[in-house]
Motif scaffolding. Structure first.
Motif, short mmCIF file in Angstrom:
data_model
loop_
_atom_site.label_atom_id
_atom_site.label_comp_id
_atom_site.label_asym_id
_atom_site.label_seq_id
_atom_site.Cartn_x
_atom_site.Cartn_y
_atom_site.Cartn_z
N THR A 57 -1.01 12.44 23.06
CA THR A 57 -1.74 13.43 23.85
C THR A 57 -2.76 14.16 22.97
O THR A 57 -2.74 14.03 21.73
CB THR A 57 -0.78 14.47 24.43
N GLU A 58 -3.58 14.95 23.60
CA GLU A 58 -4.53 15.79 22.88
C GLU A 58 -3.78 16.70 21.90
O GLU A 58 -4.23 16.92 20.78
CB GLU A 58 -5.32 16.62 23.90
N GLU A 59 -2.63 17.15 22.33
CA GLU A 59 -1.82 18.03 21.48
C GLU A 59 -1.39 17.29 20.20
O GLU A 59 -1.43 17.86 19.11
CB GLU A 59 -0.59 18.45 22.29
N ASP A 60 -1.00 16.04 20.36
CA ASP A 60 -0.59 15.25 19.19
C ASP A 60 -1.76 15.09 18.21
O ASP A 60 -1.60 15.21 17.00
CB ASP A 60 -0.11 13.86 19.62
N ARG A 76 -2.48 18.29 16.42
CA ARG A 76 -1.42 18.58 15.44
C ARG A 76 -1.69 17.82 14.14
O ARG A 76 -1.59 18.38 13.05
CB ARG A 76 -0.08 18.17 16.05
N LEU A 77 -2.05 16.55 14.28
CA LEU A 77 -2.32 15.75 13.08
C LEU A 77 -3.58 16.22 12.37
O LEU A 77 -3.64 16.26 11.13
CB LEU A 77 -2.45 14.27 13.46
N LYS A 79 -2.72 19.23 10.44
CA LYS A 79 -1.90 18.89 9.28
C LYS A 79 -2.77 18.53 8.07
O LYS A 79 -2.45 18.84 6.93
CB LYS A 79 -1.01 17.70 9.66
N TYR A 80 -3.91 17.90 8.34
CA TYR A 80 -4.80 17.49 7.26
C TYR A 80 -5.98 18.45 7.08
O TYR A 80 -6.95 18.13 6.40
CB TYR A 80 -5.32 16.07 7.50
N PRO A 125 3.29 10.45 15.47
CA PRO A 125 2.13 10.70 16.34
C PRO A 125 2.43 10.87 17.83
O PRO A 125 1.54 11.24 18.58
CB PRO A 125 1.25 9.47 16.11
N SER A 185 4.85 14.43 21.64
CA SER A 185 4.78 15.08 22.94
C SER A 185 5.28 14.19 24.08
O SER A 185 5.51 14.66 25.19
CB SER A 185 3.36 15.57 23.23
N ALA A 187 -5.72 13.50 29.28
CA ALA A 187 -6.59 13.09 28.17
C ALA A 187 -7.37 11.80 28.43
O ALA A 187 -8.51 11.67 28.02
CB ALA A 187 -5.76 12.94 26.90
#
Lengths: 318, 558
Positions: free
Chosen positions: A46-49, A52-53, A56-57, B158, B161, B473
């Motif tokens: 998802t957009e959230e994932d 999040r990544l 993180k970077y 990854p 969610s 998305a």
């Protein structure tokens, strides 16, 4: 000479800084970000994932902050890790470097050994049938995409004639077999080398013709010097200067100059890796390759400039 | 084989194979080139399967256009890595029956599973004779450890969610796993179908960064990674302790190749045993004496479409979308571009999917109707210029169609669509863009009118929710229908989760979306591949022939 070298090295520092700023900015303003490029079309992420990544970077930070962090790490010898393999970038580059050098050095030797003599030959036999054939071949090869030539050669020499393998560095299970490695090297080195030889052929041909028209050559002949002596001591030495200049980019070319050939011939090298990293927006890999390439170009031109003094006695450094 | 190819650019992001504790749902976008897929069905007269006693031994050599990035299932997000990983780590609780496509325990590590009457608890009981390659037993603690790492914010997993409906996972003893859900959720069984990593190996390591992510030692799959030379090849050798028995094939080798041209040449030369085929290579492949060609329509078919940007004022008008859809002759496109190896679609699901219904309005090639629709929408042919661009309120009917540069098939679709559109008075400007620029345009900026793209269908239809519900998305078109928004969650929470009950709801969704034409649905691809005739694969089903590869064997033992 020492002062000259020191001055050039000191000049390189601000130059590398400017290159790093430009490269960082260009790569970061290019469309898309690494995790979005990898995951945007995957409904399992998802957009959230993705965000999040990115967080993180540090990809959600302002660009100056990201740049400062990257520069700080580089100054401490850390070029970062690939976003996708999670491995240190330098480790990835170094493990592929021997393969790349094997191919690029071989290809370079083919280019030089084919291009320079043919260029001279072509000039000395100007407008002869062989000269005309060489010129046509040069135009033909230049006008075709390098990777396409590679593909056609694979289909013919590997697929149809079975003279060479389809790609790779060695046959699986024959890692230490030198002959097998050479067998794998021949086709990519020849294709990449012939592709590169066209440039040398053209430069040498035009420069040789140019030098042959010079007064000092006519004078040398008038003094009764032999053809061989005139050619070696006056013509070729002067005609070679532009070829020598082109060597400035050679060091960088040895690292990344064979990307397309590495891809077509399944040759596990640095160029192929960087090409893929560019498409995936793997910034640490691209930036490390850019900075290494820039550094090698600067070193290359320094060596070239020093070499001028040997090739051309008129050049002196203070 | 798998691929992330960079030629022209592209990647086929196929569905994850229940790896890394992940069960995928959905669909993934087909970007550039296709990964040769390890599945297929014998075409008429060329049956690869032979009767007889399987022979032990031999090497299967396959190809990939891109190398894997990692061997860590919890970090993998690319097809190439998933293909490597599923050889080394392969102990899911359940496996899909190739005939019914349902998940069951027969080939999984679970001995039994049950769903509580309220649908909020899934309980799995593990088989007792399952082992890691180092001889240690695979226990519930391994699954629990894997789950905990997936949920650990420090781990760069990854797909976290996906599990938002899950409350927890408990492992009260070595053989029991209990998933608790926040609310009933039918696809939960897919997501809960974890594939573990060994706790005793990874418990003291940083999952994000440890040497075993590149060179794993202990595994659960039919083959174990023996040698991996980056961007060159990877060798996997048979795992004697694989819980379903040692595979017949001793080795599986993946060779990284440049593209399908080289791959096909290698197939002809006998250097690889399996290859995906382009439509243009199909006839030639059938004449290669040492291979069997295989063609079939998979349940997880990849399909191609032209998307409309429904935010565009012109394309908001259904009649304009209908006109463009009726203007395009899909059969001709299929013949010219896919050489007949595809079939038209009108639904959001592949025909072999259990969710599919044929009961949807079909779009026919009817340019006269297309012209009438545009007339009705107020787009008129300019007086005195019958072949000119239609106008409305002094504005020409001009639209832009985008595709990713280097993708020949999409280029052909866009340019032929341009000709069809011109025939009804619509001016289509064809624009090719570099992959990342294209992706950003259609997924973030939405600065497009029409675009050519594809999806690879997942087996669980709930994944389509991200394509068709408001604001999700992958809903690039901006499609929004409150009834569809309502039905997708409903289909995922049907009491009892019976496939028949869920299918009725998905059929209604298909009947709503098809006539609204957020896409011009073009076709689903026939899967074309070739396999060396000494290799005996499994029976062809809707899953293809690539399932349970440890049962494949070489007739010659080589």
């Amino acid at each position: 000479m020492r002062r000259y070298i020191l001055r050039r090295v000191l000049q390189a520092i601000p130059l590398l800084f400017v290159i790093s700023v430009i490269a960082f900015t260009l790569y970061r303003i290019a469309p898309n970000t690494p995790f979005r490029a990898e995951l945007a079309l995957n409904p399992e992420a998802t957009e959230e994932d993705i965000r999040r990544l990115e967080a993180k970077y540090g990809l959600d930070q302002p660009l100056p902050v990201q740049y400062a962090r990257w520069l700080w790490n580089v100054l401490h010898g850390d070029f970062g890790r690939s976003y996708f393999t999670k491995r240190p970038v330098m480790e990835m580059i170094l493990e592929r470097l021997p393969n790349t050098l094997t191919l690029t050095v071989s290809a370079f030797l083919v280019s030089l050994l084919a291009g320079v003599p043919l260029g001279i030959f072509s000039a000395l036999h100007r407008n002869s049938p062989i000269d005309n054939v060489l010129r046509v071949v040069a135009v033909f090869v230049t006008s075709l995409p390098s990777w396409w030539i590679g593909l056609v050669c694979i289909i013919i020499f590997a697929g149809q004639l079975r003279w060479f393998p389809h790609g790779g560095v060695y046959t699986i299970g024959k890692e230490w077999d030198l002959l097998d490695r050479l067998h794998h090297l021949v086709l990519p080195a020849l294709v990449a080398g012939i592709d590169g030889s066209i440039g040398y052929l053209r430069i040498m041909r035009s420069q040789t013709l140019e030098v042959l028209r010079q007064d000092y050559v006519r004078t040398a002949y008038a003094k009764g010097l032999s053809d061989r002596l005139v050619m070696w001591r006056h013509v070729l030495r002067n005609a070679f200067l532009p070829v020598w200049t082109s060597f400035g980019g050679l060091l960088a070319g040895l690292i990344g100059g064979a990307a397309f050939f590495e891809t077509v011939f399944s040759w596990p090298g640095v160029g192929r890796m960087v090409l893929e990293a560019a498409l995936k927006r793997d910034f640490p890999v691209i930036l490390a390759a850019t900075m290494i390439g820039a550094t090698l170009i600067l070193i290359g031109y320094l060596i070239v400039d020093i070499g001028y003094a040997w090739l051309d006695p008129r050049v002196r450094y203070d | 084989m798998q691929r992330s190819e960079f030629h022209g650019k592209g990647l086929l992001l196929t569905r994850r194979l229940c790896l890394g504790a992940v069960a995928g749902t959905a669909m993934s976008a087909i970007t550039v080139a296709c990964v040769p897929q390890q599945r297929g069905v014998p075409s008429a007269g060329q049956q690869p399967a032979e009767t007889g006693v399987p022979v032990r031994g031999g090497t299967l050599t396959v190809t990939s256009f891109a190398d894997a990035k990692t061997m860590q299932p919890l970090l993998s997000s690319d097809t190439a890595s998933n293909a490597y990983i599923e050889r080394h780590y392969n102990a899911p609780l359940l496996r899909r029956d190739p005939e019914t496509l349902a998940l069951d325990t027969k080939y999984g590590t679970a001995e039994s599973f049950q769903i509580s009457p309220d649908g909020l608890t899934l309980t799995f009981k593990l088989k007792s004779n399952i082992f890691w390659s180092d001889g240690k037993p695979i226990t519930a603690a391994d699954y629990k450890f894997t789950w905990d790492k997936m949920m650990d914010p420090k781990v760069e997993y990854p797909y976290r969610s996906l599990f938002s409906n899950f409350e927890s996972l408990d492992a009260p003893d070595d053989r029991t796993l209990i998933f608790r859900l926040k609310e009933p959720f039918c696809p939960a069984i897919d997501y809960a179908n974890l594939n573990p990593i060994p706790k005793h190996v990874f418990e003291n390591l940083d999952i994000n960064d440890n040497p075993l992510n590149q060179k794993p030692v202990v595994g659960s799959g039919p083959w174990l990674l023996q040698e991996w030379v980056k961007d060159s090849h990877a060798i996997f050798v048979a795992n004697d302790k694989f819980y379903l028995g040692r595979p017949y094939l001793d080795r599986v080798v993946t060779r990284i190749v440049a593209d399908q041209t080289v791959e096909f040449s290698m197939l002809k030369a006998g250097e690889v045993d399996q290859a995906g085929l382009r439509a243009e290579d199909w006839e030639e492949a059938k004449r290669i004496p040492h291979v069997n060609t295989i063609a079939y329509y998979p349940a997880s078919a990849s399909w191609t479409y032209i998307g409309f940007n429904l935010r565009n004022e012109i394309l908001k008008d259904l009649r304009v979308r209908q006109a463009l859809a009726h203007a395009i002759d899909r059969q001709t496109l299929i013949q010219r571009i896919r050489l007949g190896h595809a079939r038209p679609i009108d639904s959001i699901y592949a025909q072999a999917s259990w969710a599919y219904t044929d009961d949807v309005p079909k779009v026919t090639y009817d340019p006269e109707k297309a012209k009438r629709l545009l007339d009705e929408a107020g787009w008129r042919v300019p007086p005195g210029n019958p072949g000119g661009t239609r106008m409305k309120d002094g504005r020409p009917l001009k639209l832009r169609i985008f595709y990713n540069a280097g993708n020949k098939e999409r280029e052909q679709i866009a340019t032929i669509a341009q000709q069809y559109a011109k025939a009804i008075g619509v001016e289509l400007e064809v624009i090719a863009e570099e992959w990342n620029a294209y992706l950003e345009r259609i997924t973030r900026r939405f600065d497009m009118d029409l675009f050519v793209l594809g999806w690879s269908a997942g087996l669980e239809p709930h994944g389509s929710l991200n394509l068709w519900t408001t604001g999700k998305a992958q809903n690039y078109t901006g499609y929004s229908n409150p009834r569809v928004d309502e039905l997708f969650p409903k289909a995922a929470t049907v009491p009892g989760c019976r496939q028949e009950d869920r299918q009725k709801i998905y059929a209604e969704i298909q009947r709503i979306i098809a006539p609204e034409l957020p896409y011009i649905f073009l076709w689903e691809n026939e899967s074309l591949s070739a396999l060396h005739n000494r290799i005996v694969p499994n029976k062809l089903t809707r899953l293809g022939y690539g399932y349970r590869m440890w049962e494949w064997y070489s007739k010659t033992g080589k």
